[in-house]
Each structure stands twice: as structure tokens, then as C-alpha cells.
Scaffold this active site. Sequence first.
Site, mmCIF file in Angstrom:
data_model
loop_
_atom_site.group_PDB
_atom_site.id
_atom_site.type_symbol
_atom_site.label_atom_id
_atom_site.label_comp_id
_atom_site.label_asym_id
_atom_site.label_seq_id
_atom_site.Cartn_x
_atom_site.Cartn_y
_atom_site.Cartn_z
ATOM 1 N N GLY A 46 0.493 -1.085 -0.255
ATOM 2 C CA GLY A 46 0.078 0.133 0.004
ATOM 3 C C GLY A 46 0.555 1.338 0.031
ATOM 4 O O GLY A 46 2.047 1.617 0.119
ATOM 5 N N GLN A 51 3.296 10.053 0.743
ATOM 6 C CA GLN A 51 4.804 9.124 1.118
ATOM 7 C C GLN A 51 5.452 9.465 -0.233
ATOM 8 O O GLN A 51 6.288 9.567 -0.309
ATOM 9 C CB GLN A 51 3.998 7.728 1.516
ATOM 10 C CG GLN A 51 3.393 7.230 2.895
ATOM 11 C CD GLN A 51 3.345 6.111 2.393
ATOM 12 O OE1 GLN A 51 2.314 5.350 1.521
ATOM 13 N NE2 GLN A 51 4.468 5.550 2.832
ATOM 14 N N CYS A 96 5.690 -0.264 6.958
ATOM 15 C CA CYS A 96 5.478 1.293 6.216
ATOM 16 C C CYS A 96 6.591 0.766 5.968
ATOM 17 O O CYS A 96 7.779 1.340 6.471
ATOM 18 C CB CYS A 96 4.533 1.861 7.585
ATOM 19 S SG CYS A 96 4.802 3.998 6.301
ATOM 20 N N LEU A 97 6.560 1.445 4.190
ATOM 21 C CA LEU A 97 7.696 2.294 4.181
ATOM 22 C C LEU A 97 8.222 3.847 4.292
ATOM 23 O O LEU A 97 9.382 4.199 3.647
ATOM 24 C CB LEU A 97 7.087 2.277 2.027
ATOM 25 C CG LEU A 97 6.654 1.174 1.225
ATOM 26 C CD1 LEU A 97 5.774 1.795 -0.022
ATOM 27 C CD2 LEU A 97 8.214 -0.424 1.160
ATOM 28 N N HIS A 138 -4.962 1.605 7.085
ATOM 29 C CA HIS A 138 -3.424 2.154 7.876
ATOM 30 C C HIS A 138 -2.959 3.488 6.031
ATOM 31 O O HIS A 138 -2.343 4.121 6.643
ATOM 32 C CB HIS A 138 -1.675 1.323 6.975
ATOM 33 C CG HIS A 138 -0.974 1.457 7.087
ATOM 34 N ND1 HIS A 138 -0.025 0.934 8.460
ATOM 35 C CD2 HIS A 138 -0.663 2.098 6.159
ATOM 36 C CE1 HIS A 138 1.310 1.508 7.694
ATOM 37 N NE2 HIS A 138 0.682 2.013 6.412
ATOM 38 N N GLU A 139 -3.697 3.184 4.861
ATOM 39 C CA GLU A 139 -3.461 4.543 3.747
ATOM 40 C C GLU A 139 -4.159 5.194 4.217
ATOM 41 O O GLU A 139 -4.020 6.279 4.210
ATOM 42 C CB GLU A 139 -3.475 3.211 2.226
ATOM 43 C CG GLU A 139 -3.021 2.024 2.699
ATOM 44 C CD GLU A 139 -1.417 2.679 2.614
ATOM 45 O OE1 GLU A 139 -0.591 3.761 2.351
ATOM 46 O OE2 GLU A 139 -0.191 1.371 2.653
ATOM 47 N N HIS A 142 -2.634 7.969 6.539
ATOM 48 C CA HIS A 142 -1.336 8.803 5.937
ATOM 49 C C HIS A 142 -2.191 9.703 5.308
ATOM 50 O O HIS A 142 -1.797 11.159 5.452
ATOM 51 C CB HIS A 142 -1.286 7.607 4.633
ATOM 52 C CG HIS A 142 0.490 7.192 5.100
ATOM 53 N ND1 HIS A 142 1.187 7.174 5.588
ATOM 54 C CD2 HIS A 142 0.386 5.930 5.112
ATOM 55 C CE1 HIS A 142 2.322 6.507 6.659
ATOM 56 N NE2 HIS A 142 1.517 5.401 5.333
HETATM 57 NI NI NI Z 1 2.434 3.508 5.268
#
Ligand code: NI
Length: 173
Positions: A46, A51, A96-97, A138-139, A142
Site C-alpha cells: 500500500g 509518501q 510502512c514504507l 493504514h493508507e 496517511h
Molecule cells: Ni504506511
Amino acid sequence: MAIRKIITPPNPLLRQPSLKVAEVDDTIRQLIRDMFDTMYDAPGIGLAAVQVGEPLAVIVMDTANGEKGEAPRPLALVNPEVVWASEKKATWQEGCLSVPEIYDEVERPAEVRVRYLDENGQEQERHFTGLDAICVQHEIDHTKGILFIDHLSRLKRERYLKKVIKKAQQTAA
Ligand code: NI
């Protein structure tokens, strides 16, 4: 194919709520393509636009497990909004990236219903379960400036942030 740089703390953009998209046009569709390229390259399941430095309410996801031979199932959501969440909770190990190499358990509603615009600007509603439900929440977090570590204790959050920032400084040096 355009792979964008993924930002990490302490970049203040990660804490900024994303703007709603007024119109799903070619610029947004290009952003979505870049986000998929970036997510698959990372690799991750995701990614939110913020991000890659674009504070717009756009997220992409694909929870298919290629190693298990599952076909890809890319999904892009513009202006996503949770319209229903189950009482039942589920706990998953998240990562998370933008918070690299940190993994910890987070409790969230096990199922959610999300309203969003698709890549053609059409309003859609979709019911998410299992890993998809966790990923989409989660997304969406963000897009509100929330990271998964915000769901943990302050002690853990601060320890993880320190680790991520220190690692980024070492890489940059
Ligand atoms: Ni994330």
C-alpha cells in the site's frame, strides 16, 4: 515507469492532512501510475500519495501475494473515507514504507466499508476484510497525517522514530 522517492520522518509532510482531489483528471491518473510503480518496486502492499511528497487524498494498494502465485489486484482510491467500521477488532503486524524496518502489532476494526472515487472519477463503495481492511485503514491514516506507530505507546513511538531518523542520517552521510 516512474519510481518516486518515498519520504520518511522527520519530513513534516507526513504529518500534514492531505487535500481532497477536486477532479480525477490525467494528472491524478499519472500520479496513480507512479504510485503503483513506486509501491511494486519497494516492494509494498500500500502507498499514499503523501509518501511520494504529494499531499493529496489518493491511495493505492495490492495485497495479492505473488509468492503464493496470486494474480495482482491493484486498487486505487481517491478521497477515500471510512463510512462503516466493525465492532470486531483485529491485530496485525504492520510496517510502512515511510517507517522502514519497523514492524509492530496494531489493533484496528477487522472490517470496514470505504467510499471513494475510482480512477474514472466514479463514486464507489467497497467492503474490506482481512489484510485488505488493515491495509486500507493504514493508507487512509496517511491521508490524515497519521502513521501506524501513532497507534502504539508513546514510548515505542519515540523509540521507533529515533531509530528511523538515525538510520536516514547514516544513509545520507
Ligand atoms: Ni504506511
